[in-house]
Design a protein around this motif. Structure first.
Motif, PDB file in Angstrom:
ATOM      1  N   MET A  37       9.847  78.796 -47.756  1.00  9.70           N
ATOM      2  CA  MET A  37       9.945  79.148 -49.184  1.00  9.70           C
ATOM      3  C   MET A  37      10.284  80.618 -49.347  1.00  9.70           C
ATOM      4  O   MET A  37      11.053  81.001 -50.250  1.00  9.70           O
ATOM      5  CB  MET A  37       8.624  78.825 -49.898  1.00  9.70           C
ATOM      6  N   THR A  38       9.723  81.458 -48.484  1.00  5.46           N
ATOM      7  CA  THR A  38      10.000  82.898 -48.575  1.00  5.46           C
ATOM      8  C   THR A  38      11.482  83.168 -48.305  1.00  5.46           C
ATOM      9  O   THR A  38      12.130  83.937 -49.022  1.00  5.46           O
ATOM     10  CB  THR A  38       9.110  83.669 -47.574  1.00  5.46           C
ATOM     11  N   ILE A  39      12.017  82.503 -47.287  1.00  6.26           N
ATOM     12  CA  ILE A  39      13.441  82.676 -46.975  1.00  6.26           C
ATOM     13  C   ILE A  39      14.295  82.192 -48.159  1.00  6.26           C
ATOM     14  O   ILE A  39      15.268  82.854 -48.563  1.00  6.26           O
ATOM     15  CB  ILE A  39      13.811  81.918 -45.678  1.00  6.26           C
ATOM     16  N   ALA A  40      13.903  81.065 -48.743  1.00  5.36           N
ATOM     17  CA  ALA A  40      14.645  80.545 -49.900  1.00  5.36           C
ATOM     18  C   ALA A  40      14.624  81.558 -51.043  1.00  5.36           C
ATOM     19  O   ALA A  40      15.646  81.811 -51.693  1.00  5.36           O
ATOM     20  CB  ALA A  40      14.043  79.213 -50.351  1.00  5.36           C
ATOM     21  N   GLY A  41      13.440  82.147 -51.273  1.00  6.13           N
ATOM     22  CA  GLY A  41      13.305  83.139 -52.342  1.00  6.13           C
ATOM     23  C   GLY A  41      14.212  84.336 -52.106  1.00  6.13           C
ATOM     24  O   GLY A  41      14.927  84.783 -53.016  1.00  6.13           O
ATOM     25  N   LEU A  42      14.218  84.842 -50.886  1.00  9.18           N
ATOM     26  CA  LEU A  42      15.070  85.993 -50.570  1.00  9.18           C
ATOM     27  C   LEU A  42      16.544  85.628 -50.737  1.00  9.18           C
ATOM     28  O   LEU A  42      17.355  86.429 -51.200  1.00  9.18           O
ATOM     29  CB  LEU A  42      14.822  86.457 -49.127  1.00  9.18           C
ATOM     30  N   ALA A  43      16.895  84.392 -50.343  1.00 10.39           N
ATOM     31  CA  ALA A  43      18.301  83.984 -50.357  1.00 10.39           C
ATOM     32  C   ALA A  43      18.857  83.862 -51.770  1.00 10.39           C
ATOM     33  O   ALA A  43      20.006  84.232 -52.022  1.00 10.39           O
ATOM     34  CB  ALA A  43      18.462  82.650 -49.617  1.00 10.39           C
ATOM     35  N   ASP A  56      10.152  91.204 -52.921  1.00  8.75           N
ATOM     36  CA  ASP A  56       8.881  90.594 -53.332  1.00  8.75           C
ATOM     37  C   ASP A  56       9.010  89.068 -53.334  1.00  8.75           C
ATOM     38  O   ASP A  56      10.040  88.534 -53.763  1.00  8.75           O
ATOM     39  CB  ASP A  56       8.499  91.005 -54.768  1.00  8.75           C
ATOM     40  N   PHE A  57       7.967  88.410 -52.900  1.00  4.50           N
ATOM     41  CA  PHE A  57       7.908  86.957 -53.071  1.00  4.50           C
ATOM     42  C   PHE A  57       6.462  86.511 -52.903  1.00  4.50           C
ATOM     43  O   PHE A  57       5.782  86.933 -51.974  1.00  4.50           O
ATOM     44  CB  PHE A  57       8.796  86.226 -52.048  1.00  4.50           C
ATOM     45  N   ASP A  58       6.026  85.652 -53.813  1.00  3.77           N
ATOM     46  CA  ASP A  58       4.673  85.099 -53.675  1.00  3.77           C
ATOM     47  C   ASP A  58       4.680  83.616 -54.057  1.00  3.77           C
ATOM     48  O   ASP A  58       5.656  83.133 -54.653  1.00  3.77           O
ATOM     49  CB  ASP A  58       3.667  85.875 -54.539  1.00  3.77           C
ATOM     50  N   ILE A  59       3.617  82.946 -53.664  1.00  3.72           N
ATOM     51  CA  ILE A  59       3.548  81.487 -53.854  1.00  3.72           C
ATOM     52  C   ILE A  59       2.203  81.115 -54.467  1.00  3.72           C
ATOM     53  O   ILE A  59       1.164  81.633 -54.061  1.00  3.72           O
ATOM     54  CB  ILE A  59       3.687  80.757 -52.490  1.00  3.72           C
ATOM     55  N   ALA A  60       2.241  80.207 -55.443  1.00  9.08           N
ATOM     56  CA  ALA A  60       1.008  79.645 -56.005  1.00  9.08           C
ATOM     57  C   ALA A  60       1.054  78.125 -55.857  1.00  9.08           C
ATOM     58  O   ALA A  60       2.136  77.539 -55.844  1.00  9.08           O
ATOM     59  CB  ALA A  60       0.887  80.014 -57.480  1.00  9.08           C
ATOM     60  N   VAL A  61      -0.118  77.514 -55.729  1.00  6.05           N
ATOM     61  CA  VAL A  61      -0.198  76.050 -55.609  1.00  6.05           C
ATOM     62  C   VAL A  61      -0.639  75.475 -56.950  1.00  6.05           C
ATOM     63  O   VAL A  61      -1.529  76.012 -57.606  1.00  6.05           O
ATOM     64  CB  VAL A  61      -1.219  75.647 -54.513  1.00  6.05           C
ATOM     65  N   ARG A  62       0.011  74.416 -57.375  1.00  6.82           N
ATOM     66  CA  ARG A  62      -0.388  73.695 -58.590  1.00  6.82           C
ATOM     67  C   ARG A  62      -0.635  72.236 -58.222  1.00  6.82           C
ATOM     68  O   ARG A  62       0.178  71.634 -57.517  1.00  6.82           O
ATOM     69  CB  ARG A  62       0.717  73.755 -59.652  1.00  6.82           C
ATOM     70  N   LEU A  63      -1.742  71.696 -58.720  1.00  7.77           N
ATOM     71  CA  LEU A  63      -2.077  70.308 -58.384  1.00  7.77           C
ATOM     72  C   LEU A  63      -1.542  69.339 -59.427  1.00  7.77           C
ATOM     73  O   LEU A  63      -1.741  69.542 -60.628  1.00  7.77           O
ATOM     74  CB  LEU A  63      -3.595  70.139 -58.275  1.00  7.77           C
ATOM     75  N   ALA A  79      -2.485  88.715 -46.957  1.00 11.31           N
ATOM     76  CA  ALA A  79      -3.253  89.833 -46.389  1.00 11.31           C
ATOM     77  C   ALA A  79      -2.469  90.535 -45.272  1.00 11.31           C
ATOM     78  O   ALA A  79      -2.617  91.733 -45.064  1.00 11.31           O
ATOM     79  CB  ALA A  79      -4.588  89.316 -45.853  1.00 11.31           C
ATOM     80  N   ARG A  80      -1.637  89.783 -44.572  1.00  2.97           N
ATOM     81  CA  ARG A  80      -0.903  90.374 -43.446  1.00  2.97           C
ATOM     82  C   ARG A  80       0.496  90.857 -43.842  1.00  2.97           C
ATOM     83  O   ARG A  80       1.312  91.203 -42.982  1.00  2.97           O
ATOM     84  CB  ARG A  80      -0.795  89.330 -42.321  1.00  2.97           C
ATOM     85  N   GLY A  81       0.808  90.849 -45.124  1.00  5.04           N
ATOM     86  CA  GLY A  81       2.072  91.425 -45.594  1.00  5.04           C
ATOM     87  C   GLY A  81       3.282  90.522 -45.459  1.00  5.04           C
ATOM     88  O   GLY A  81       4.424  90.985 -45.552  1.00  5.04           O
ATOM     89  N   TYR A  82       3.049  89.196 -45.268  1.00  2.00           N
ATOM     90  CA  TYR A  82       4.178  88.259 -45.199  1.00  2.00           C
ATOM     91  C   TYR A  82       4.500  87.657 -46.565  1.00  2.00           C
ATOM     92  O   TYR A  82       5.475  86.938 -46.711  1.00  2.00           O
ATOM     93  CB  TYR A  82       3.881  87.134 -44.194  1.00  2.00           C
ATOM     94  N   LEU A  83       3.656  87.946 -47.543  1.00  6.27           N
ATOM     95  CA  LEU A  83       3.893  87.503 -48.922  1.00  6.27           C
ATOM     96  C   LEU A  83       3.518  88.656 -49.843  1.00  6.27           C
ATOM     97  O   LEU A  83       2.774  89.556 -49.435  1.00  6.27           O
ATOM     98  CB  LEU A  83       2.996  86.304 -49.274  1.00  6.27           C
ATOM     99  N   GLY A  84       3.998  88.596 -51.056  1.00  3.18           N
ATOM    100  CA  GLY A  84       3.609  89.606 -52.041  1.00  3.18           C
ATOM    101  C   GLY A  84       4.668  90.678 -52.198  1.00  3.18           C
ATOM    102  O   GLY A  84       5.836  90.483 -51.849  1.00  3.18           O
ATOM    103  N   ARG A  85       4.220  91.803 -52.719  1.00  3.41           N
ATOM    104  CA  ARG A  85       5.156  92.903 -52.981  1.00  3.41           C
ATOM    105  C   ARG A  85       5.618  93.525 -51.676  1.00  3.41           C
ATOM    106  O   ARG A  85       4.836  93.687 -50.750  1.00  3.41           O
ATOM    107  CB  ARG A  85       4.464  93.977 -53.833  1.00  3.41           C
ATOM    108  N   ASN A  86       6.885  93.894 -51.630  1.00  4.30           N
ATOM    109  CA  ASN A  86       7.438  94.623 -50.494  1.00  4.30           C
ATOM    110  C   ASN A  86       7.068  93.944 -49.172  1.00  4.30           C
ATOM    111  O   ASN A  86       6.603  94.576 -48.223  1.00  4.30           O
ATOM    112  CB  ASN A  86       6.899  96.070 -50.540  1.00  4.30           C
TER     113      ASN A  86
END
Ligand SMILES: Cc1cc2nc3c(=O)[nH]c(=O)nc-3n(C[C@H](O)[C@H](O)[C@H](O)COP(=O)(O)O)c2cc1C
Ligand code: SF4
Length: 514
Positions: free
Chosen positions: A207-213, A257-264, A243-250
């Protein structure tokens, strides 16, 4: 004495077969023997006929035992702790079992291997190499890589992923979204669940790669509420990635920037249809939207949105890491790469079989599945969920690829394959398809809302009322299928004729009893 390390899956399938009780028995049994046991929790390797599968770390790698019951635990502990003697449940190195060794695990390569909560384990097994590669490319080049790989959506419609991404990439908008379809509503399917429970970082990375693309900064995972273990695994992995900087700002100090939320989701089958999913994500009742506009142009909250299935997105990191040609080299015709087939129903050895497109249904059902669990002859195989066609035994040599199945008025869908023996009543299965459609219809269009209910009534008449009217009712049922196929607004009404017509075509005698 160093602690003994064992791996026991925390996958919902393994848990339903007693994996948690096995863990408790292992821990207390080891304690009573004065030994420390380190229990690591993996996802399932998808060999469900051997779950709960317990693997012990030894100097020669992991040695597997399965299926393990609580009653087997004392004997196993004695074997491991006291003398290392042979044990009836010992399978050796499970990756050498022909069932697994002959598979081509690309998307599911880490399933059952890694600890799904451990980012370092993920990275040690090739994780985040795809994101690193993507960060070194221009967005358009990432999209091009996906297009050249030949990847098509694994959610059911098999639309080329690169074209969808290109459309979203080309839109000018202040906000774009990645919406991951994790509704997995098809009967007999579980590959999305397995990825989310067993290798959630793969989905997050994809998903992160998709967001960047495409220029999206926010992703949503639309997860069916019936998957609580996946929800937990995703929540854990998302927190770690953030927490490890693979998601979120910068992220990864890329300036992006890219972040993910889960919706049920609340459990409606139609919420797996992409426009209903978007309605539901926006907080409304799941009802199909009229297209155009496509979600890629006006999707979530009216913004350009990539909607992709879990397996589609989880296949992306490997394509970026290994290159488009590597992925495209698997498969046949226009069906490129591998497909995680989910083998279920009346079958001896059910589970996840990931192979390049082109394996025949017969090879899947007999070589992997070992035939029916009942020991009776196979009569029919339903492919592609509740709205997929039934193939009769003589047609099992059909290759599992999009074009070969389409040529038989069948579809591969999300790769679910359900086996039935010769006791199945195919007229009842046809009735079930129409009843399913009637229950799950969103009600927006008449062919589906009304047609499905009329179809159930017609089959009841064919089966229970005077044979005199049967020929006319069968003709009417066929006409109704035509109307639903051509007049429905979405695939629910539009595909219900597939199981009905295939049952009528191949198993007509079942409609003519009495
Ligand atoms: C009735 C219906 C139910 C669907 N259910 C799902 C589902 O549960 N999961 C999914 O990924 N796609 C489902 N789809 C397909 C989606 O509409 C859409 O094509 C897909 O999410 C796009 O992602 P992909 O291109 O990666 O396959 C469904 C389609 C229909 C018509
Ligand atoms: S086909 Fe059925 S589910 Fe699809 S839009 Fe029409 S009524 Fe709704």
């Amino acid at each position: 004495m160093s602690p003994l390390t064992v791996w026991v899956p925390k996958d919902a399938g393994a848990l339903s077969l007693g994996a948690e009780s096995v863990v408790q028995a292992l821990v207390s049994g080891a304690r009573s023997r004065g030994r420390e046991l380190r229990v690591k929790r993996n996802g399932s390797r998808g060999i469900y006929w051997l779950e709960p599968l317990v693997e012990v770390e030894t100097g020669a790698g992991r040695i597997a035992y399965g299926p393990v019951t609580v009653g087997d635990v004392p004997g196993l502990l004695d074997t491991w702790l006291l003398d290392g003697a042979p044990h009836a449940l010992c399978l050796g190195d499970v990756t050498r079992l022909p069932w697994l060794a002959t598979q081509q695990r690309l998307t599911g390569a880490r399933l059952g291997v890694v600890d799904p909560a451990d980012l370092d384990d993920y990275i040690a097994h090739g994780g985040y190499a795809g994101l690193d590669a993507a960060l070194g490319l221009a967005p358009a080049a990432v999209v091009r890589t996906i297009t050249e790989s030949g990847l098509r959506g694994r959610g059911g419609a098999a639309f080329p992923t690169g074209i969808k991404w290109q459309t979203v990439h080309d839109q000018v908008a202040a906000q774009k979204y990645i919406a991951c379809n994790a509704d997995e509503g098809d009967s007999g399917t579980f590959s999305d669940r397995m990825i989310m429970e067993g290798d959630p970082f793969a989905l997050i990375e994809g998903m992160t790669i998709a967001g960047l693309a495409v220029g999206a900064t926010q992703g949503f995972i639309y997860l069916r509420v019936e998957y609580p273990h996946a929800a937990l695994a995703l929540a854990t992995a998302l927190a770690v990635a953030r927490a490890r900087g693979y998601l979120g700002r910068n992220l990864r100090e890329s300036g992006r920037d890219f972040d993910i939320a889960v919706r049920l989701g609340a459990g409606a089958y139609i919420c797996g249809e992409e426009t209903s999913m978007l309605e539901s994500l926006e907080g409304r009742r799941g009802e199909v939207r009229v297209r155009p506009p496509l979600p890629a142009i006006r999707g979530l909250f009216g913004q350009p949105t990539v909607v992709n299935n879990v397996i589609t997105l989880a296949s992306v990191p490997l394509i970026l890491a290994r290159g488009a040609a590597f992925y495209r080299d698997f498969g046949t015709g226009k069906s490129r790469g591998t497909i995680p087939l989910q083998l279920a129903g009346n079958v001896k050895r059910g589970g996840l079989v990931e192979r390049a497109f082109g394996l025949t249904v017969r090879e899947l059902v007999y070589d992997y599945g070992g035939g029916t669990a009942s020991g009776r002859p196979v009569r029919a195989v339903q492919i592609g969920g509740p709205l997929g066609a039934y193939l009769p035994e003589p047609e099992l040599d059909t290759p599992l690829d999009y074009e070969a199945l389409a040529a038989r008025n069948a579809l591969l869908g999300h790769g679910g394959v359900v086996v039935f023996d010769d006791t199945v009543d195919m007229a009842r299965m046809a009735r079930y398809a129409l009843e399913f459609c009637a229950i799950e219809s969103c009600g927006k269009c008449t062919p589906c809302r009304v047609g499905s209910t009329r179809g159930v009534e017609l089959i009841d008449r064919i089966l229970n009322v005077s044979p005199d009217s049967r020929a006319a009712d069968l003709a009417l049922l066929d006409e109704l299928c035509d109307t639903m196929l051509n007049g429905s607004l979405c695939g629910l009404g539009g595909m219900t004729p597939f199981p009905v017509r295939s049952a009528l075509q191949h198993f007509r005698t079942d409609f003519l009893r009495q």
